[in-house]
Design a protein around this motif. Structure first.
Motif, PDB file in Angstrom:
ATOM      1  N   THR A 284      71.209  39.983  30.181  1.00 47.90           N
ATOM      2  CA  THR A 284      71.028  41.285  29.551  1.00 47.90           C
ATOM      3  C   THR A 284      69.558  41.517  29.218  1.00 47.90           C
ATOM      4  OG1 THR A 284      71.317  40.415  27.331  1.00 47.90           O
ATOM      5  CG2 THR A 284      73.321  41.116  28.484  1.00 47.90           C
ATOM      6  N   GLU A 285      69.235  42.764  28.952  1.00 46.92           N
ATOM      7  CA  GLU A 285      67.862  43.101  28.584  1.00 46.92           C
ATOM      8  C   GLU A 285      67.458  42.389  27.303  1.00 46.92           C
ATOM      9  OE1 GLU A 285      65.309  47.019  27.326  1.00 46.92           O
ATOM     10  OE2 GLU A 285      66.804  47.235  28.911  1.00 46.92           O
ATOM     11  N   GLN A 286      68.409  42.231  26.379  1.00 50.34           N
ATOM     12  CA  GLN A 286      68.109  41.534  25.134  1.00 50.34           C
ATOM     13  C   GLN A 286      67.766  40.070  25.401  1.00 50.34           C
ATOM     14  OE1 GLN A 286      71.257  41.641  22.233  1.00 50.34           O
ATOM     15  NE2 GLN A 286      69.826  41.413  20.544  1.00 50.34           N
ATOM     16  N   ASP A 287      68.500  39.415  26.288  1.00 47.19           N
ATOM     17  CA  ASP A 287      68.199  38.027  26.649  1.00 47.19           C
ATOM     18  C   ASP A 287      66.824  37.931  27.301  1.00 47.19           C
ATOM     19  OD1 ASP A 287      70.604  37.114  25.671  1.00 47.19           O
ATOM     20  OD2 ASP A 287      71.596  37.115  27.639  1.00 47.19           O
ATOM     21  N   GLU A 288      66.514  38.901  28.154  1.00 40.93           N
ATOM     22  CA  GLU A 288      65.213  38.922  28.821  1.00 40.93           C
ATOM     23  C   GLU A 288      64.096  39.086  27.796  1.00 40.93           C
ATOM     24  OE1 GLU A 288      62.834  41.980  31.667  1.00 40.93           O
ATOM     25  OE2 GLU A 288      64.901  41.501  32.265  1.00 40.93           O
ATOM     26  N   THR A 289      64.304  39.977  26.821  1.00 39.86           N
ATOM     27  CA  THR A 289      63.297  40.190  25.784  1.00 39.86           C
ATOM     28  C   THR A 289      63.111  38.924  24.961  1.00 39.86           C
ATOM     29  OG1 THR A 289      63.839  42.542  25.684  1.00 39.86           O
ATOM     30  CG2 THR A 289      62.635  41.618  23.816  1.00 39.86           C
ATOM     31  N   ARG A 290      64.222  38.249  24.613  1.00 42.08           N
ATOM     32  CA  ARG A 290      64.117  36.994  23.870  1.00 42.08           C
ATOM     33  C   ARG A 290      63.293  35.971  24.642  1.00 42.08           C
ATOM     34  NH1 ARG A 290      70.110  37.246  22.202  1.00 42.08           N
ATOM     35  NH2 ARG A 290      69.953  38.085  20.117  1.00 42.08           N
ATOM     36  N   GLU A 291      63.532  35.892  25.932  1.00 41.54           N
ATOM     37  CA  GLU A 291      62.792  34.952  26.782  1.00 41.54           C
ATOM     38  C   GLU A 291      61.293  35.307  26.788  1.00 41.54           C
ATOM     39  OE1 GLU A 291      62.465  31.643  29.265  1.00 41.54           O
ATOM     40  OE2 GLU A 291      64.239  32.360  28.228  1.00 41.54           O
ATOM     41  N   LEU A 292      60.992  36.592  26.894  1.00 38.36           N
ATOM     42  CA  LEU A 292      59.594  37.024  26.882  1.00 38.36           C
ATOM     43  C   LEU A 292      58.936  36.708  25.542  1.00 38.36           C
ATOM     44  CD1 LEU A 292      59.947  40.475  28.688  1.00 38.36           C
ATOM     45  CD2 LEU A 292      58.922  38.383  29.624  1.00 38.36           C
ATOM     46  N   VAL A 293      59.663  36.921  24.456  1.00 38.52           N
ATOM     47  CA  VAL A 293      59.140  36.611  23.123  1.00 38.52           C
ATOM     48  C   VAL A 293      58.899  35.115  23.004  1.00 38.52           C
ATOM     49  CG1 VAL A 293      59.715  36.528  20.658  1.00 38.52           C
ATOM     50  CG2 VAL A 293      60.074  38.635  21.958  1.00 38.52           C
ATOM     51  N   ARG A 294      59.871  34.313  23.444  1.00 41.79           N
ATOM     52  CA  ARG A 294      59.737  32.854  23.377  1.00 41.79           C
ATOM     53  C   ARG A 294      58.501  32.387  24.174  1.00 41.79           C
ATOM     54  NH1 ARG A 294      64.813  31.350  23.463  1.00 41.79           N
ATOM     55  NH2 ARG A 294      65.113  31.880  25.642  1.00 41.79           N
ATOM     56  N   ASP A 295      58.335  32.959  25.368  1.00 43.25           N
ATOM     57  CA  ASP A 295      57.162  32.611  26.175  1.00 43.25           C
ATOM     58  C   ASP A 295      55.867  33.007  25.488  1.00 43.25           C
ATOM     59  OD1 ASP A 295      58.878  31.628  28.105  1.00 43.25           O
ATOM     60  OD2 ASP A 295      58.666  33.354  29.446  1.00 43.25           O
TER      61      ASP A 295
END
Length: 193
Positions: free
Chosen positions: A119-130
């Motif tokens: 999901t877009e939320q999972d993608e955003t979390r991944e981007l934030v984590r990175d």
């Protein structure tokens, strides 16, 4: 033994000092998940987090006699873990500097092997984590402690052995640096977690 689970952290420490091994196991269990998640965020690598987690609790075991039971156990534990994580990062950076010909990417472990239906939320979390991973160590640790683990500023100051004002200024710098980096890489994309 089941009544040990009802004891406070300080009481468990006292029980462990008195020879009740199960009390230590209960302390480990009580903080296993939260401390491990802290270390994964701090180190950006599960295997490294597992190693540092073990080192942190070994240090707790070795230093338990010095723990003042009038203080809270959790900040003491996280202080030890943060110190062990910083030591790990220093050792890793020293090895990286010594091995200039080594391939980029560390241990080869990837956190991007997510299903394409993410999901877009999972993608955003991944981007934030990175993005958090890219912050300098002193800003990353303050952001993780304050934002992800929601420690009070006073406890963060004690954990990191820095003045309260430094906690506030570093957190302000961390948020500002994160925002600038986010804007450069992702423009106006919102950070909705």
């Amino acid at each position: 033994m089941s009544n040990l689970a009802d004891l406070s952290d300080s009481q468990l420490v006292e029980a462990y000092k008195g020879g009740q091994i199960e009390a230590f196991n209960l302390l480990v269990g009580r903080y296993r998940q939260e401390l491990f998640h802290f270390l994964v965020r701090f180190l950006s690598n599960r295997a490294s987090a597992e190693d540092v987690f073990q080192e942190a609790f070994l240090q707790v075991h070795l230093s338990i006699e010095t723990f003042d039971t009038d203080r809270r156990f959790k900040p003491w534990l996280f202080t030890i873990a943060a110190n062990k994580a910083r030591d790990y990062l220093r050792r890793r950076n020293q090895r990286s500097a010594a091995q200039l010909s080594a391939p980029v990417g560390g241990d080869g472990a990837s956190t991007r092997d997510l299903p394409t239906e993410a999901t877009e939320q999972d993608e955003t979390r991944e981007l934030v984590r990175d993005m958090v991973t890219e912050l300098p160590d002193h800003l990353r640790e303050i952001l993780i402690l304050a934002y992800f683990h929601q420690f009070p500023y006073k406890e963060i100051a004690q954990m990191l052995s820095i003045p309260l004002g430094t906690v506030k200024s570093r957190l302000h710098a961390a948020v500002g640096t994160f925002a600038d980096m986010w804007k450069q890489k992702h423009g106006d994309r919102e950070v909705n977690l």
